[in-house]
Enzyme design. Structure first.
Site, PDB file in Angstrom:
ATOM      1  N   THR A  15       0.808  -1.212   0.000  1.00 25.40           N
ATOM      2  CA  THR A  15       0.000   0.000   0.000  1.00 25.40           C
ATOM      3  C   THR A  15       0.843   1.264   0.000  1.00 25.40           C
ATOM      4  OG1 THR A  15      -1.747  -1.172   1.197  1.00 25.40           O
ATOM      5  CG2 THR A  15      -1.824   1.229   1.258  1.00 25.40           C
ATOM      6  N   ASP A  59       1.929  -8.063  -4.111  1.00 24.43           N
ATOM      7  CA  ASP A  59       1.139  -8.005  -2.891  1.00 24.43           C
ATOM      8  C   ASP A  59       1.865  -8.910  -1.896  1.00 24.43           C
ATOM      9  OD1 ASP A  59      -0.933  -9.040  -0.919  1.00 24.43           O
ATOM     10  OD2 ASP A  59      -2.127  -7.557  -1.983  1.00 24.43           O
ATOM     11  N   SER A  60       2.010  -8.456  -0.668  1.00 23.50           N
ATOM     12  CA  SER A  60       2.825  -9.231   0.279  1.00 23.50           C
ATOM     13  C   SER A  60       2.236 -10.607   0.578  1.00 23.50           C
ATOM     14  CB  SER A  60       3.040  -8.452   1.580  1.00 23.50           C
ATOM     15  OG  SER A  60       1.870  -8.413   2.360  1.00 23.50           O
ATOM     16  N   SER A  61       0.967 -10.821   0.258  1.00 22.29           N
ATOM     17  CA  SER A  61       0.378 -12.155   0.437  1.00 22.29           C
ATOM     18  C   SER A  61       1.038 -13.174  -0.482  1.00 22.29           C
ATOM     19  CB  SER A  61      -1.129 -12.117   0.159  1.00 22.29           C
ATOM     20  OG  SER A  61      -1.778 -11.269   1.074  1.00 22.29           O
ATOM     21  N   ASP A  92       0.868  -7.225   5.480  1.00 24.64           N
ATOM     22  CA  ASP A  92       0.284  -8.523   5.847  1.00 24.64           C
ATOM     23  C   ASP A  92       1.319  -9.577   6.219  1.00 24.64           C
ATOM     24  OD1 ASP A  92      -2.237  -7.503   5.557  1.00 24.64           O
ATOM     25  OD2 ASP A  92      -2.686  -8.520   3.668  1.00 24.64           O
ATOM     26  N   THR A 167       4.715  -9.118  15.316  1.00 22.85           N
ATOM     27  CA  THR A 167       3.543  -9.799  14.772  1.00 22.85           C
ATOM     28  C   THR A 167       2.510  -8.746  14.412  1.00 22.85           C
ATOM     29  OG1 THR A 167       1.971 -11.608  15.177  1.00 22.85           O
ATOM     30  CG2 THR A 167       2.415 -10.146  17.031  1.00 22.85           C
ATOM     31  N   THR A 278       3.562 -20.878  22.026  1.00 18.79           N
ATOM     32  CA  THR A 278       2.273 -20.603  22.651  1.00 18.79           C
ATOM     33  C   THR A 278       1.320 -19.871  21.713  1.00 18.79           C
ATOM     34  OG1 THR A 278       1.142 -19.486  24.472  1.00 18.79           O
ATOM     35  CG2 THR A 278       3.199 -18.487  23.722  1.00 18.79           C
ATOM     36  N   GLN A 279       0.036 -20.187  21.840  1.00 16.33           N
ATOM     37  CA  GLN A 279      -0.997 -19.460  21.102  1.00 16.33           C
ATOM     38  C   GLN A 279      -1.207 -18.060  21.674  1.00 16.33           C
ATOM     39  OE1 GLN A 279      -4.715 -21.581  20.962  1.00 16.33           O
ATOM     40  NE2 GLN A 279      -3.766 -23.499  20.298  1.00 16.33           N
ATOM     41  N   CYS A 280      -0.787 -17.838  22.893  1.00 17.38           N
ATOM     42  CA  CYS A 280      -1.009 -16.541  23.544  1.00 17.38           C
ATOM     43  C   CYS A 280      -0.234 -15.446  22.815  1.00 17.38           C
ATOM     44  CB  CYS A 280      -0.574 -16.590  25.007  1.00 17.38           C
ATOM     45  SG  CYS A 280      -1.486 -17.793  25.990  1.00 17.38           S
TER      46      CYS A 280
END
Length: 343
Positions: A15, A59-61, A92, A167, A278-280
């Site tokens: 972008t 596109d970064s995807s 992204d 993240t 961890t998911q946290c």
């Protein structure tokens, strides 16, 4: 008196490199050779800026190891001619790219700073100009003829983060990124506040080496209550799979059901590297703290400690691109290579 820092600005896509056609409302990529026309404020910076753009911005995807290799090669080719590099990138997958580059660049002694924006550079309320200007300014910081920042970083919304600690946390707010387990390195306000004690220190005796081999025979699996034996068995039996990042609960906890543990145990015995993260959004894996993680530890699961999923998967790809014994692989993964985890 120090000469001006030379900064190479690399546009990969995203972008930040778009401007709005006010007649049609469509977003179009602008010519980076005319950057000063779009951001005249850059003339005020105490540095010389050159620009280069991907022939076909992405596109970064669509980022992948091949494109990562092209980006790394651009930096390596220009490494001796420039004092710092600013990479313009879609937000992204920016945290993945920042993490991957941090591992690929061995013995890095100059700043490689990724930035982007949530709104196009020509938009009235854009965050692109501030992100771009400050990222270049930070890349230009020098002391005694050497760059102050000597690592791969990510700059967004007034904060410079260690790249492999980041993240993406928001798709709409300007504060799109977070570094949950490590403080920001530089904070931008009226003045730039640099936390020197947090920065990595390069060994200037060593030459830059770039590892281009990233092994993509990996997968991320997020545990959830109700995950079935059939699903886990299918994931672990993927042809040529070499490593798995297992997103567990809390401080590294997982089911203690016999089928679950036996599948993990067999996969590790067959040579698969299993990484526990961890998911946290913040915190660390501490295997053995609870019974539900003790069994994973006994199986030989590798602790990701407080590493992000983005850094875990790219570190896994990086290490699989080398030749390590099973025991060495575990030791190396659990060690901080580029400041990506707390030992």
């Amino acid at each position: 008196m120090q000469s001006k820092a030379k900064i190479l600005l690399i546009y990969t896509g995203g972008t930040i490199g778009m401007s709005k056609d006010f007649e049609t409302g469509a977003l179009v990529a602008f010519n980076f050779g005319q950057l000063l026309q779009h951001v005249p404020e850059l003339k005020l910076l105490e540095c010389d800026i050159e620009t280069v753009s991907f022939e076909k911005p992405i596109d970064s995807s669509n980022m992948n190891p091949e494109i990562l290799g092209s980006l790394a090669a651009t930096i390596e080719k220009n490494y001796t001619q420039f004092d710092g590099f600013v990479v313009l990138h879609g937000s992204d997958t920016m945290a993945y790219t920042a993490s991957a580059l941090s591992f690929m660049f061995e013995n890095l002694s100059k700043p490689v700073i990724l930035t982007g924006s949530q709104l196009p550079i020509g938009d009235l309320r854009t965050d692109a100009k501030e992100n771009l200007i400050t990222a270049i300014q930070v890349a230009s910081l020098r002391e005694n003829g050497r760059s102050i920042v000597q690592e791969v970083c990510l700059y967004f919304e007034y904060k410079l983060y260690r790249g492999n600690r980041t993240t993406k946390v928001n798709a709409e707010h300007f504060q799109a990124f977070n570094s949950p387990n490590y403080p920001c390195l530089v904070e931008s306000g009226v003045h730039l506040k640099t936390n020197l004690s947090l920065l990595l220190k390069a060994d200037f005796e060593q030459k830059l080496h770039v590892q281009y081999t990233l092994d993509t025979n990996v997968v991320i699996l997020k545990l959830f209550p109700g995950i079935s034996e059939v699903v886990l068995a299918a994931m672990l039996s993927i042809k040529n799979l070499k490593g798995i990042v297992l997103e567990t609960y809390g401080s590294g906890n997982a089911p203690t059901e016999e089928w679950f543990l036996s599948l993990i145990q067999k996969a590790i015995s067959d040579g698969l590297h299993v990484i526990n993260v961890t998911q946290c959004s913040a915190g660390s894996v501490m295997m053995g703290q609870y019974e539900t993680s003790t069994e994973l530890k006994n199986c030989g699961v590798i602790s990701g400690k407080d590493i992000t999923t983005e850094a875990a998967i790219t570190k896994l790809m990086y290490l699989l691109g080398q030749d390590h014994t099973k025991a060495d692989f575990k030791l190396i993964f659990e060690k901080s290579l580029r400041g990506e985890l707390t030992e």
